[in-house]
Write a protein that holds these residues in place. Structure first.
Motif, mmCIF file in Angstrom:
data_model
loop_
_atom_site.group_PDB
_atom_site.id
_atom_site.type_symbol
_atom_site.label_atom_id
_atom_site.label_comp_id
_atom_site.label_asym_id
_atom_site.label_seq_id
_atom_site.Cartn_x
_atom_site.Cartn_y
_atom_site.Cartn_z
ATOM 1 N N GLY A 1 0.795 -1.272 0.180
ATOM 2 C CA GLY A 1 -0.224 0.041 0.016
ATOM 3 C C GLY A 1 0.864 1.220 -0.088
ATOM 4 O O GLY A 1 0.657 2.114 -0.945
ATOM 5 N N ALA A 2 2.131 1.279 0.870
ATOM 6 C CA ALA A 2 2.924 2.388 0.846
ATOM 7 C C ALA A 2 3.455 2.754 -0.533
ATOM 8 O O ALA A 2 3.571 3.801 -1.074
ATOM 9 C CB ALA A 2 3.681 2.162 1.917
ATOM 10 N N LYS A 3 3.961 1.420 -1.232
ATOM 11 C CA LYS A 3 4.587 1.514 -2.443
ATOM 12 C C LYS A 3 3.678 2.102 -3.371
ATOM 13 O O LYS A 3 4.109 2.877 -4.501
ATOM 14 C CB LYS A 3 5.087 0.170 -2.820
ATOM 15 C CG LYS A 3 6.321 -0.187 -2.283
ATOM 16 C CD LYS A 3 7.007 -1.638 -2.592
ATOM 17 C CE LYS A 3 8.084 -2.022 -1.807
ATOM 18 N NZ LYS A 3 9.017 -3.390 -2.452
ATOM 19 N N SER A 4 2.412 1.454 -3.374
ATOM 20 C CA SER A 4 1.414 2.122 -4.138
ATOM 21 C C SER A 4 1.195 3.759 -4.131
ATOM 22 O O SER A 4 0.801 4.398 -5.272
ATOM 23 C CB SER A 4 0.234 1.537 -4.081
ATOM 24 O OG SER A 4 -0.868 1.828 -4.746
ATOM 25 N N LYS A 5 1.209 4.102 -2.832
ATOM 26 C CA LYS A 5 0.823 5.431 -2.666
ATOM 27 C C LYS A 5 1.962 6.150 -3.418
ATOM 28 O O LYS A 5 1.945 7.309 -3.656
ATOM 29 C CB LYS A 5 0.739 5.739 -1.269
ATOM 30 C CG LYS A 5 -0.799 5.258 -0.472
ATOM 31 C CD LYS A 5 -0.686 5.717 0.724
ATOM 32 C CE LYS A 5 -2.126 5.311 1.487
ATOM 33 N NZ LYS A 5 -2.215 5.651 2.991
ATOM 34 N N LEU A 6 3.148 5.737 -3.093
ATOM 35 C CA LEU A 6 4.361 6.535 -3.381
ATOM 36 C C LEU A 6 4.383 6.712 -4.950
ATOM 37 O O LEU A 6 4.641 7.617 -5.497
ATOM 38 C CB LEU A 6 5.652 5.908 -2.854
ATOM 39 C CG LEU A 6 6.881 6.374 -3.377
ATOM 40 C CD1 LEU A 6 7.146 7.568 -2.824
ATOM 41 C CD2 LEU A 6 8.059 5.271 -2.949
ATOM 42 N N SER A 7 4.042 5.382 -5.601
ATOM 43 C CA SER A 7 3.914 5.541 -7.071
ATOM 44 C C SER A 7 3.057 6.530 -7.515
ATOM 45 O O SER A 7 3.111 7.453 -8.599
ATOM 46 C CB SER A 7 3.539 4.223 -7.558
ATOM 47 O OG SER A 7 4.834 3.130 -7.258
ATOM 48 N N ASP A 8 1.867 6.519 -6.900
ATOM 49 C CA ASP A 8 0.603 7.407 -7.266
ATOM 50 C C ASP A 8 1.209 9.159 -7.181
ATOM 51 O O ASP A 8 0.858 9.744 -7.921
ATOM 52 C CB ASP A 8 -0.441 7.302 -6.462
ATOM 53 C CG ASP A 8 -1.248 6.246 -6.742
ATOM 54 O OD1 ASP A 8 -0.888 5.465 -7.757
ATOM 55 O OD2 ASP A 8 -2.030 5.634 -5.836
ATOM 56 N N ILE A 9 2.067 9.163 -5.962
ATOM 57 C CA ILE A 9 2.281 10.493 -5.813
ATOM 58 C C ILE A 9 3.592 10.696 -6.985
ATOM 59 O O ILE A 9 3.439 12.019 -7.533
ATOM 60 C CB ILE A 9 3.109 10.927 -4.379
ATOM 61 C CG1 ILE A 9 1.784 10.731 -3.405
ATOM 62 C CG2 ILE A 9 3.808 12.024 -4.266
ATOM 63 C CD1 ILE A 9 2.292 10.519 -1.788
ATOM 64 N N GLU A 10 4.194 9.880 -7.140
ATOM 65 C CA GLU A 10 5.572 10.225 -8.167
ATOM 66 C C GLU A 10 4.663 10.596 -9.772
ATOM 67 O O GLU A 10 5.049 11.342 -10.337
ATOM 68 C CB GLU A 10 6.210 8.997 -8.247
ATOM 69 C CG GLU A 10 7.394 9.170 -9.251
ATOM 70 C CD GLU A 10 8.324 7.824 -9.115
ATOM 71 O OE1 GLU A 10 9.414 7.858 -9.796
ATOM 72 O OE2 GLU A 10 7.964 6.834 -8.364
ATOM 73 N N VAL A 11 3.666 9.890 -10.082
ATOM 74 C CA VAL A 11 3.210 10.070 -11.123
ATOM 75 C C VAL A 11 2.557 11.374 -11.418
ATOM 76 O O VAL A 11 2.599 11.901 -12.336
ATOM 77 C CB VAL A 11 2.062 9.046 -11.526
ATOM 78 C CG1 VAL A 11 1.283 9.093 -12.559
ATOM 79 C CG2 VAL A 11 2.857 7.515 -11.870
ATOM 80 N N ALA A 12 1.756 11.844 -10.049
ATOM 81 C CA ALA A 12 1.177 13.046 -10.023
ATOM 82 C C ALA A 12 2.259 14.064 -9.992
ATOM 83 O O ALA A 12 1.936 15.220 -10.897
ATOM 84 C CB ALA A 12 0.301 13.054 -8.857
ATOM 85 N N LEU A 13 3.216 13.861 -9.486
ATOM 86 C CA LEU A 13 4.275 14.944 -9.420
ATOM 87 C C LEU A 13 4.659 15.036 -10.786
ATOM 88 O O LEU A 13 5.109 16.388 -11.178
ATOM 89 C CB LEU A 13 5.248 14.491 -8.376
ATOM 90 C CG LEU A 13 6.318 15.702 -8.044
ATOM 91 C CD1 LEU A 13 5.647 16.896 -7.436
ATOM 92 C CD2 LEU A 13 7.376 15.038 -7.084
ATOM 93 N N GLU A 14 5.017 14.019 -11.547
ATOM 94 C CA GLU A 14 5.585 14.124 -12.757
ATOM 95 C C GLU A 14 4.400 14.828 -13.858
ATOM 96 O O GLU A 14 4.887 15.802 -14.601
ATOM 97 C CB GLU A 14 6.198 12.819 -13.461
ATOM 98 C CG GLU A 14 7.193 12.223 -12.972
ATOM 99 C CD GLU A 14 7.287 10.601 -13.605
ATOM 100 O OE1 GLU A 14 7.028 10.619 -14.542
ATOM 101 O OE2 GLU A 14 8.119 9.951 -12.545
ATOM 102 N N TYR A 15 3.213 14.383 -13.557
ATOM 103 C CA TYR A 15 2.395 15.164 -14.241
ATOM 104 C C TYR A 15 2.268 16.618 -14.248
ATOM 105 O O TYR A 15 2.337 17.294 -15.159
ATOM 106 C CB TYR A 15 1.049 14.362 -14.017
ATOM 107 C CG TYR A 15 -0.275 15.032 -14.577
ATOM 108 C CD1 TYR A 15 -0.432 15.017 -16.279
ATOM 109 C CD2 TYR A 15 -1.064 16.001 -13.967
ATOM 110 C CE1 TYR A 15 -1.512 15.502 -17.082
ATOM 111 C CE2 TYR A 15 -2.109 16.708 -14.982
ATOM 112 C CZ TYR A 15 -2.287 16.472 -16.146
ATOM 113 O OH TYR A 15 -3.292 17.011 -16.754
ATOM 114 N N ASP A 16 2.298 16.921 -12.809
ATOM 115 C CA ASP A 16 2.065 18.529 -12.489
ATOM 116 C C ASP A 16 3.514 19.224 -13.123
ATOM 117 O O ASP A 16 3.303 20.208 -13.563
ATOM 118 C CB ASP A 16 2.124 18.502 -11.105
ATOM 119 C CG ASP A 16 0.620 18.157 -10.593
ATOM 120 O OD1 ASP A 16 -0.267 18.273 -11.364
ATOM 121 O OD2 ASP A 16 0.637 18.016 -9.430
#
Length: 160
Positions: A91-106
């Motif tokens: 779950g933590a890895k999944s959240k980290l990946s989501d944040i990373e993708v969102a940050l790259e998108y932004d």
């Protein structure tokens, strides 16, 4: 006939009864009798010893069985705990990946918005972004929130 008693009155009458044992024979009878008593006692002791040994064996088998059951229970509990920890890590890895993708998108969106032009203070925000990325790699969410706010402040100042 009627005057005679059933018990011998003297030693002579006892020996004349026809039952006379030699001292050797009397000694052998006594020895045999004593040996029989000793053998009976020994057999009784051996029987008791064997029974106690068998009881100890049964008790040891029961204890071993109980220990195996406890070990199985502990192994099952450990497996459940490990499974839960694995789910939490995933779950933590999944959240980290989501944040990373969102940050790259932004970042791509901001880059396109300003057409890859350098914004004043851009180098400063790159450092904060690197710190945030490093923090996410260590999975320490308390410190990461501080860096996320720092990056947000930096970007807001740069855009203003």
């Amino acid at each position: 006939m009627g005057n005679r008693s059933s018990t011998p009155s003297s030693e002579e009458e006892g020996s004349s009864s026809g039952m006379y044992l030699t001292p050797e024979l009397q000694g052998k009878i006594n020895t045999d009798f004593e040996e029989k008593i000793i053998q009976t006692q020994w057999n009784s002791y051996r029987k008791g010893h064997i029974e106690r040994h068998q009881q100890r064996e049964v008790q040891n088998a029961q204890r071993q069985h109980e220990l195996q059951q406890k070990q199985q229970q502990l192994n099952q509990q450990a497996k459940l705990v490990h499974d839960e920890l694995d789910r939490m890590v995933d779950g933590a890895k999944s959240k980290l990946s989501d944040i990373e993708v969102a940050l790259e998108y932004d970042m791509k969106r901001l880059s396109e918005k300003f057409q890859d032009s350098e914004v004043s203070g851009g180098e400063k925000c790159v450092d904060v972004r690197a710190e945030l990325s490093r923090c996410y790699n260590t999975l320490d969410s308390g410190e990461c929130q501080v860096f996320a706010k720092k990056l947000e402040k930096c970007v807001t100042e740069a855009l203003a």
